[in-house]
Write an enzyme that holds these catalytic residues in place. Structure first.
Site, short mmCIF file in Angstrom:
data_model
loop_
_atom_site.label_atom_id
_atom_site.label_comp_id
_atom_site.label_asym_id
_atom_site.label_seq_id
_atom_site.Cartn_x
_atom_site.Cartn_y
_atom_site.Cartn_z
N GLU A 158 1.54 3.14 -18.80
CA GLU A 158 2.31 3.48 -17.81
C GLU A 158 3.00 4.63 -18.44
O GLU A 158 3.20 4.73 -19.56
CB GLU A 158 3.25 2.74 -17.12
CG GLU A 158 2.89 1.42 -16.58
CD GLU A 158 1.99 1.77 -14.99
OE1 GLU A 158 2.50 2.74 -14.55
OE2 GLU A 158 0.72 1.16 -14.92
N SER A 216 -0.67 5.56 -2.62
CA SER A 216 0.20 4.40 -2.07
C SER A 216 1.22 4.46 -2.61
O SER A 216 2.39 4.17 -1.79
CB SER A 216 -0.49 3.10 -2.79
OG SER A 216 -1.92 2.77 -2.34
N ARG A 224 4.09 15.92 -6.53
CA ARG A 224 2.76 15.71 -5.84
C ARG A 224 2.82 15.68 -4.41
O ARG A 224 1.93 16.07 -3.29
CB ARG A 224 1.78 14.76 -6.37
CG ARG A 224 2.42 13.26 -6.06
CD ARG A 224 1.46 12.31 -6.63
NE ARG A 224 1.82 10.97 -6.03
CZ ARG A 224 1.18 9.74 -6.44
NH1 ARG A 224 0.35 9.84 -7.60
NH2 ARG A 224 1.82 8.63 -6.27
N ASN A 268 1.31 10.60 -10.47
CA ASN A 268 2.76 10.53 -10.02
C ASN A 268 3.81 11.07 -10.80
O ASN A 268 4.91 11.16 -10.51
CB ASN A 268 2.82 9.14 -9.66
CG ASN A 268 2.87 8.17 -10.93
OD1 ASN A 268 2.97 8.45 -12.11
ND2 ASN A 268 2.12 6.85 -10.95
N TYR A 274 -1.23 12.23 -19.86
CA TYR A 274 -1.02 11.30 -18.85
C TYR A 274 -2.14 11.63 -17.59
O TYR A 274 -1.59 12.24 -16.65
CB TYR A 274 0.23 11.08 -18.19
CG TYR A 274 0.39 9.81 -17.17
CD1 TYR A 274 0.02 8.43 -17.59
CD2 TYR A 274 0.74 10.02 -15.84
CE1 TYR A 274 0.08 7.59 -16.50
CE2 TYR A 274 0.80 9.02 -15.03
CZ TYR A 274 0.43 7.67 -15.31
OH TYR A 274 0.81 6.70 -14.28
N GLU A 277 -7.18 7.27 -14.02
CA GLU A 277 -8.37 7.16 -13.20
C GLU A 277 -8.63 8.27 -11.83
O GLU A 277 -9.53 8.46 -11.51
CB GLU A 277 -8.59 5.76 -12.67
CG GLU A 277 -7.72 5.23 -11.61
CD GLU A 277 -6.37 4.99 -11.94
OE1 GLU A 277 -5.46 5.05 -10.80
OE2 GLU A 277 -6.08 5.02 -13.23
N LYS A 278 -7.35 8.61 -11.56
CA LYS A 278 -7.52 9.63 -10.19
C LYS A 278 -8.23 10.78 -10.69
O LYS A 278 -8.60 11.75 -9.91
CB LYS A 278 -6.09 10.14 -10.10
CG LYS A 278 -5.11 8.95 -9.85
CD LYS A 278 -3.79 9.42 -9.49
CE LYS A 278 -2.78 8.19 -9.09
NZ LYS A 278 -2.33 7.24 -10.25
#
Length: 381
Positions: A158, A216, A224, A268, A274, A277-278
């Site tokens: 994270e 989500s 963003r 995010n 960082y 998978e996006k």
């Protein structure tokens, strides 16, 4: 009796010739390294052994043997035995409680034992601790002293914005395993590998949507969200996910993303390396990612610069929207974003298992003592 002059005259040529031969032989033995080699006695012994018939022994003679005994050394082939013990990596807590396969076969790592059996604590070469599952008071950390050979590994995927700082962890670990490339054991969310002759050639999926976004975690303070709110005024964006009340299954995710020309790969939070998978999932599904995250230069540490579009390359969301609308009408320029597929293919991360197996590989190659100081400064700044 004295010799007559006639006899001497007759013998003189013979005597002279004999003296000449004697001088020649003397010079030959004096100046020439003349070496005579005599056959070794062993030759005769060996020949005798080869030609001799087996010994005939009298009945009951226990001191007699019918076998020939040779002095030749017998060659014995001994198969090498790997005595190095398996490297044991103990998963102290499952990341977010999600268990994963304890095999490292996908990583081509041998002699590695992953386990969650805490009874093996004293034997484990490494112990993996997931940051988000460490209690603030450290009550769920080991109570026994750390063995001298053992390394504690801090594991976290994270971003700092989504990871609470725990002061007591600052100088507790030997190693770090993180998405950052400067971690001791880097485990990015994905990477590119060279294509092989066995891989299928890239084929462009059928496209019926221009821009898509699945999200989500909605927070109006995120950059963003703010960028999206302005961009949607200039171009149609197909939205999915819990934030829009339209959650997708894994099968639907693949179908939707592959049908879009562009996907908003918006992180995010913005931190070094960082890149999640996006980014890698849309690339694998044949969609051009439009990225919002660390700098373009940082992205290019991971993927080719012509494989994505960075929001920072445009002064406003409207300018970016105009560029996407242009590419929609210019097939040649659009397909150029997939030139990388001729050289590379996407390999996703094995969340959790990747860190455990790479930790095992690292421990096998690095047996010296190590300590990681000032974890909080390194990660949270």
């Amino acid at each position: 009796m004295s010799s007559s002059p006639c006899q001497w005259t007759t013998l003189r040529p013979f005597v002279f010739s004999s003296l000449m031969v004697l001088c020649f032989v003397t010079l030959f033995f004096t100046y020439i390294n003349f070496e005579m080699k005599f056959p070794s006695f062993n030759i005769f012994v060996d020949r005798a052994r080869q030609s001799c018939p087996p010994v005939l022994c009298a009945a009951g003679d226990s001191n007699c043997s019918t076998e020939l005994h040779h002095n030749h050394t017998q060659e014995i082939q001994v198969e090498a035995v790997d005595t190095e013990p398996d490297t044991i990596v103990l998963i102290w807590m499952w990341p977010f409680g999600a268990k994963f396969d304890l095999s490292c076969s996908d990583f081509n790592i041998k002699k590695c034992q992953l386990t969650d059996d805490k009874a093996l604590y004293d034997k484990a070469h490494g112990v993996l601790f997931h940051h988000r599952d460490i209690h603030g008071n450290l009550e769920n950390m080991p109570k026994e002293p750390r063995p001298w050979f053992q390394k504690w590994v801090w594991f976290n995927m994270e971003s700092p914005a989504n990871s609470g700082l725990i002061p007591e962890l600052d100088d507790l670990f030997n190693l770090t395993s993180n998405y950052r490339l400067d971690s001791n054991i880097p485990v990015p969310y994905g990477h590119l590998e060279p294509v092989t002759p066995e891989d299928e050639s890239f084929k462009m999926p059928v496209k019926d949507k221009l821009v898509c976004w699945i999200v989500s975690n909605w927070n109006t303070q995120y950059r963003r969200v703010q960028f999206y709110d302005e961009m949607k005024e200039h171009i149609e964006i197909h939205t999915y996910g819990n934030a829009f009340g339209n959650k997708l299954s894994d099968q639907d995710y693949t179908k939707v993303v592959s049908s879009c020309k562009f996907y908003l790969s918006f992180e995010n939070s913005v931190y070094k390396d960082y890149i999640t998978e996006k980014l890698y999932s849309p690339m694998k599904l044949g969609t051009v990612p439009v990225v919002l995250g660390p700098s373009r230069q940082n992205y290019e540490d991971h993927i080719p610069g012509d494989s994505f579009i960075h929001v920072d390359d445009f002064s406003t969301p409207k300018e970016l929207a105009d560029r996407l609308l242009y590419l929609d009408k210019n097939k040649t320029e659009y397909t150029a974003y997939f030139d990388w597929t001729n050289r590379f293919k996407v390999q996703g991360d094995f969340y959790g298992r990747g860190s455990a197996c790479e930790t095992c590989r690292y421990l096998q190659r690095n047996k010296r003592y190590q300590a990681f100081h000032e974890l909080n400064k390194w990660y949270w700044g």
